[in-house]
Design a protein around this motif. Sequence first.
Motif, short mmCIF file in Angstrom:
data_model
loop_
_atom_site.label_atom_id
_atom_site.label_comp_id
_atom_site.label_asym_id
_atom_site.label_seq_id
_atom_site.Cartn_x
_atom_site.Cartn_y
_atom_site.Cartn_z
N PHE A 262 -8.69 14.06 39.26
CA PHE A 262 -8.04 13.32 40.35
C PHE A 262 -8.54 11.88 40.42
O PHE A 262 -7.75 10.94 40.57
CB PHE A 262 -8.31 14.02 41.68
N GLN A 263 -9.86 11.69 40.29
CA GLN A 263 -10.40 10.35 40.41
C GLN A 263 -9.92 9.44 39.27
O GLN A 263 -9.64 8.25 39.50
CB GLN A 263 -11.93 10.39 40.44
N ALA A 264 -9.80 9.99 38.09
CA ALA A 264 -9.27 9.20 36.97
C ALA A 264 -7.82 8.80 37.25
O ALA A 264 -7.41 7.65 37.00
CB ALA A 264 -9.37 9.99 35.67
N TRP A 265 -7.05 9.75 37.76
CA TRP A 265 -5.65 9.45 38.13
C TRP A 265 -5.61 8.43 39.26
O TRP A 265 -4.82 7.48 39.22
CB TRP A 265 -4.97 10.75 38.56
N PHE A 266 -6.49 8.60 40.25
CA PHE A 266 -6.51 7.74 41.43
C PHE A 266 -6.81 6.29 41.06
O PHE A 266 -6.26 5.36 41.64
CB PHE A 266 -7.57 8.28 42.40
N GLU A 267 -7.67 6.09 40.09
CA GLU A 267 -8.07 4.75 39.71
C GLU A 267 -7.05 4.04 38.81
O GLU A 267 -7.08 2.81 38.70
CB GLU A 267 -9.42 4.80 38.99
N ASN A 268 -6.13 4.81 38.22
CA ASN A 268 -5.26 4.22 37.20
C ASN A 268 -3.77 4.38 37.46
O ASN A 268 -2.99 3.57 36.93
CB ASN A 268 -5.58 4.83 35.83
N ASP A 269 -3.36 5.36 38.23
CA ASP A 269 -1.94 5.60 38.41
C ASP A 269 -1.36 4.67 39.48
O ASP A 269 -1.97 4.48 40.54
CB ASP A 269 -1.69 7.06 38.82
N GLU A 270 -0.19 4.12 39.22
CA GLU A 270 0.45 3.19 40.15
C GLU A 270 0.73 3.84 41.50
O GLU A 270 0.68 3.19 42.55
CB GLU A 270 1.75 2.67 39.54
N ALA A 271 1.02 5.15 41.51
CA ALA A 271 1.34 5.84 42.75
C ALA A 271 0.17 5.87 43.73
O ALA A 271 0.36 6.04 44.94
CB ALA A 271 1.80 7.27 42.45
N ALA A 272 -1.04 5.71 43.22
CA ALA A 272 -2.24 5.76 44.07
C ALA A 272 -2.62 4.40 44.63
O ALA A 272 -3.52 4.32 45.48
CB ALA A 272 -3.41 6.34 43.28
N PRO A 274 -1.49 2.26 46.90
CA PRO A 274 -1.58 2.03 48.35
C PRO A 274 -2.77 2.72 49.02
O PRO A 274 -3.08 2.44 50.18
CB PRO A 274 -0.26 2.60 48.88
N TYR A 275 -3.45 3.63 48.30
CA TYR A 275 -4.51 4.44 48.90
C TYR A 275 -5.90 4.05 48.38
O TYR A 275 -6.87 4.73 48.68
CB TYR A 275 -4.26 5.92 48.60
N ARG A 276 -6.01 2.96 47.63
CA ARG A 276 -7.28 2.69 46.95
C ARG A 276 -8.37 2.17 47.87
O ARG A 276 -9.49 1.91 47.41
CB ARG A 276 -7.03 1.73 45.77
N HIS A 277 -8.08 2.03 49.16
CA HIS A 277 -9.16 1.73 50.10
C HIS A 277 -9.97 2.98 50.45
O HIS A 277 -11.01 2.88 51.10
CB HIS A 277 -8.57 1.14 51.39
N LEU A 278 -9.50 4.15 50.01
CA LEU A 278 -10.18 5.41 50.31
C LEU A 278 -11.29 5.66 49.31
O LEU A 278 -11.25 5.22 48.16
CB LEU A 278 -9.18 6.57 50.27
#
Length: 301
Positions: A262-272, A274-278
């Motif tokens: 999940f963290q790898a996806w979170f750091e690289n996927d465009e869909a994430a 808007p949530y990168r302040h988390l």
Amino acid sequence: MKFNNAEDIVQLTPLWQGERFPDGRPKVPSDVIARLGRITLEEAWGPLWSRGYHYQFEGDFRIIHPNKVMVGRAVTAVMVPKRPDLHETLMNYGHEQEGRRGFFNQWVIDSLGEEDVVVVDMFDKIYQGTYVGGNLSTAISTRTKTGGAVIWGGIRDNQQIAEIENINIYYRGSDPTAIADVTMVGMNVPARIGRAICLPGDVVLGTPAGVIFIPAHLAELTAVNAEKSQVRDVFGFARLNGNVYTTAQIDGAWTTAMWQDFQAWFENDEAAEPYRHLTWEQELEEARRNENDGPSGGVRL
């Protein structure tokens, strides 16, 4: 007694540690207001319910714009049936001691600022219980910009109000009569709205399903929890569509390996994006602890 008394409001909301308005209301930051406007009712409900706040939602309303989300800070009012001696005393006090003009509902609307929402306990009165009509709804629009009203009572001039696009109004019923035979006994005090309670400064989130009142001191936590739930769902849907995990894995307690994925996806996927302040350190640490202690069998609801 005083209307909209700052000392009373501060006393009622001691858990709020942030900035306040001059009247004492908690001033939940505008960015948190905006974030809460992008979450669902259930996402807001969960963090409150789990912390013992079981009376924050009411759904038995009619809605001027049923598909429009409303969010803002609560300005509350409590009305009671008219008793002549009480009515005269409070009306005179407001006019003579506090310099207010007009009727009680006008006092409240005249106090509004941007991002405010009027929350009124009109004791479910509709006939001669029409708290706003076209004029006062226009005033709400002008003053709040994006707010509105939650009225446990009536409104009038529905056709005119429906043409005001930038606010929303939740109400119990309509009647052509003007407001009459009511007295305001509190402004910015605790207000009962059906089976829910609202305090001044609560964040009011109005959805197609109804209204939830989010305590100011839990507003940012609610936003964070809701956003984490949202982005986990985005990830989960993507992995389910790719047949990477089963539904049991996505709905259950995630393993350390899943969190790392999940963290790898979170750091690289465009869909994430808007949530990168988390941040996710706590969740990853909990997953490691659970693996060391053995499976818990918990399911994410």
